[in-house]
Design a protein around this motif. Sequence first.
Motif, PDB file in Angstrom:
ATOM      1  N   UNK A   1       0.814  -1.230   0.000  1.00  0.00           N
ATOM      2  CA  UNK A   1       0.000   0.000   0.000  1.00  0.00           C
ATOM      3  C   UNK A   1       0.842   1.273   0.000  1.00  0.00           C
ATOM      4  N   UNK A   2       1.972   1.275   0.734  1.00  0.00           N
ATOM      5  CA  UNK A   2       2.821   2.479   0.755  1.00  0.00           C
ATOM      6  C   UNK A   2       3.431   2.751  -0.620  1.00  0.00           C
ATOM      7  N   UNK A   3       3.735   1.686  -1.359  1.00  0.00           N
ATOM      8  CA  UNK A   3       4.250   1.879  -2.716  1.00  0.00           C
ATOM      9  C   UNK A   3       3.174   2.477  -3.623  1.00  0.00           C
ATOM     10  N   UNK A   4       1.943   2.032  -3.441  1.00  0.00           N
ATOM     11  CA  UNK A   4       0.845   2.580  -4.231  1.00  0.00           C
ATOM     12  C   UNK A   4       0.608   4.058  -3.911  1.00  0.00           C
ATOM     13  N   UNK A   5       0.811   4.430  -2.627  1.00  0.00           N
ATOM     14  CA  UNK A   5       0.674   5.845  -2.243  1.00  0.00           C
ATOM     15  C   UNK A   5       1.701   6.694  -2.998  1.00  0.00           C
ATOM     16  N   UNK A   6       2.954   6.209  -3.094  1.00  0.00           N
ATOM     17  CA  UNK A   6       3.992   6.955  -3.826  1.00  0.00           C
ATOM     18  C   UNK A   6       3.654   7.050  -5.313  1.00  0.00           C
ATOM     19  N   UNK A   7       3.114   5.973  -5.885  1.00  0.00           N
ATOM     20  CA  UNK A   7       2.743   6.007  -7.306  1.00  0.00           C
ATOM     21  C   UNK A   7       1.612   7.000  -7.533  1.00  0.00           C
ATOM     22  N   UNK A   8       0.679   7.077  -6.584  1.00  0.00           N
ATOM     23  CA  UNK A   8      -0.399   8.064  -6.711  1.00  0.00           C
ATOM     24  C   UNK A   8       0.181   9.492  -6.660  1.00  0.00           C
TER      25      UNK A   8
ATOM     26  N   UNK B   1      -7.637   7.576  -9.321  1.00  0.00           N
ATOM     27  CA  UNK B   1      -8.829   7.424  -8.475  1.00  0.00           C
ATOM     28  C   UNK B   1      -8.899   6.035  -7.854  1.00  0.00           C
ATOM     29  N   UNK B   2      -8.510   5.014  -8.614  1.00  0.00           N
ATOM     30  CA  UNK B   2      -8.531   3.650  -8.078  1.00  0.00           C
ATOM     31  C   UNK B   2      -7.592   3.529  -6.867  1.00  0.00           C
TER      32      UNK B   2
END
Length: 794
Positions: free
Chosen positions: A103-110, A147-148
């Motif tokens: 999840x933290x990696x996805x936060x950085x990608x966002x 958004x996803x």
Amino acid sequence: MQIHAEEQSGSAVSDPILQAALQELEFPKVIEQIAALCSSELGREYIRALAPREDLPWLHAEHETLQEMVELLEQGLPFGLGSIPDVRRSLRKSTVENALLLPTELVDIRELLVLCRSVRQELIRLEQFPHLRQLGQQLYQNRLLERHINDTVDETGAVRDTASRELARIREEMRAVAARLRSRLRTILRRFVEDELAMDEFITQREGRFVVPIRVEHKHHIPGIIHGVSQTGATVFLEPAEIFELNNELALLADAERREIERILRVLTAEVGSCAHELLHSEQLLGYLDSLLARARYAQRYGGRRPVIGESEEIVVRDIVHPLLAAAHGRAAVVPLSLEFRAGLRGHLISGPNAGGKTVALKSVGLNLLLAFSGIFPLGECRTPLLRIMTAIGDQQSIEQNLSTFSWQIVRLREILQRSTPQSLVLVDEICAGTDPSEGAALAMAILEELLRSGARFIVTTHQSSLKVFALRRAEVQNDSLAFDQERLLPTYRFLPGVPGNSYAFVIARNFGLPEAVVQRAQELLGGQHRALEEGIAAVEQLRAQLEQAYAEAERERQRAEELRRQIEQQLQELRLYRAQLRARAREEFQELLAQARQLIESTLRELREQQRPAEQVRREFAEAIEQLQQTLRPEPEELPQEQPAAGSPLSVGSWVRMEGMQSVGTIVELDTERGIAVVDFGGLKLRSPVEKLQAAEPPPRPARSAAEYVRADAPHSLDLRGRRVAEALQALERFLNQALQAGAERVRIVHGTGTGALRQALHEFLRRHPAVAEFRNAEPDEGGAGTTIVVLR
């Protein structure tokens, strides 16, 4: 335009000669100073990867883009990058089958997606900067993926309940089971405390299962499973048998939650992987933009200028400074350097005393050229073809390799001679020093001749007098030096092209207290020819200093003369304008008087008709009278006498003055004593002038009565303005007052009516400012009352 971020060199420079030049010219230190201006590690990586390139199209595109960024900063337009998250590893991982991003990696990608979108929006609006705009258009944006991720993961990296309906259902059941567990445990724990079996009345978790604290001596009195012991050993954490089923149910739900989260993250990872290439490319672009911002800030801070590369074979560097000195002391504190390789000039030989700035001058040229060839603006003007810079600078002696300073330089010069071409610029500091002076000088001359034969250009520093003679005999080589203050015995660091430098060894030796007898003996041993050369150089330097002083004085005189010429031209222009205005005003007054004369003639004709005089006779007489009136009123130029100002009379607002170079007399209407500026009114023309250019003058005499006095002898003493608009009434009033003054009237009557009072207010305001009105008042009842104004003329 190609994407610059994909064109960075990445690896270290492989050419050992170029690598040596970069190190000896301290190029990496300048690169680190620029990298420190980046806001991201990606930008710093790009800056550190910059190196000289021989790709002319790349250099032109890089400099054009950098120039746009500099202009963007100078115009103060809003643009910023902030922190750029480094998600390259996560993006590459997302392309692996069945990979799972945290999840933290996805936060950085966002964050990367949001940054790409905002920067893209800022850049595509910059229509005046096509290169930056094109870079912005290449940035990837994906609002759906953005958004996803936002719907799945919150700012802390936790997976949201709304990530899926199944996850929301599982967590709802988990909360319900946990609530029943806590309720059951509170009941059990209350009973244990009453029976003095529990230490404290609190509930905790061990290994994901709810437990209660029990005194260690009672651990066998209560059925259940022990999940741990406190640090003191006085308490055990027991899971009572009564809650086994609820704990098991909660554990099953937790496992279901974990599997659902993994499923959600795997789906989202696959979505990221489908556009990972575009995101990697955009992240490179952001790093490149960050490097552009850093280079633009560096150019702004230290006066970097866009170089001109490849348009000419001549090398021109003008007003450049050493980047490290500019960073340490500020650009303004560093003495700039200018040097040229004109047609036919292939070498510069720089001489002068120790610590005089020869090596700094050598490095300043080489380092600024390296910056220009690396996509960075040099600190000064730079026009050059593409060059391969080779250096032999510094003391690189090596005990391990059995190399002295001289041996090391010879090895390096051998490599340079093998690779020198017409596209080479060779920089050598203290050529062939560290050995027998005569042998070293001969060897140096041979090396320079070989460089000239290869077509290479070079800048060499030396103390050898024979090399100075060599440069004097070769048209392709120019003697240069750094100025030295002989009075204070200090270097000035000013570059002197075409002038050989003196080493000042004897002067410095005396200054540091070496016995005079030793110095004199050294001068005797030096030999007459060498001494004559040094004395000749000293004489040339003294003559140069005198010429520079004379030139500076001549330049100051030229500037003063230019300023005086400018002031005279400005005053002449003002006089021409004033004369044109006077002529226009005189023409208007003449036409008005002529019209008045015609009106008088017509009235006189009516009187004559009543007397039954022949009309033809009357018209003939009046035509003659008009011609005489025109002759009387025709303006004749006359010179105004020069008024002598009253000695010592102070100037103030209202004083009559004459401006230097002008005959007309005016009055001061504004006076700024602090700045020494006055505004003078010359009959309606207001001119600004320094106070020292004004002379006190006598007021001009009141003009004598002309034929116009007789023209309006029958001027009326009353004016009726009722029913007229304000603008029309004011024009009529001004004409009426002029006629009354010409007729010598002292008191006139103006009828304006009462009405709204607007006309009376406008008329009174006009009369208050009119110079010919002494006073005015509302009429008495017997004079016309409130609808009439009585005016007393001066």
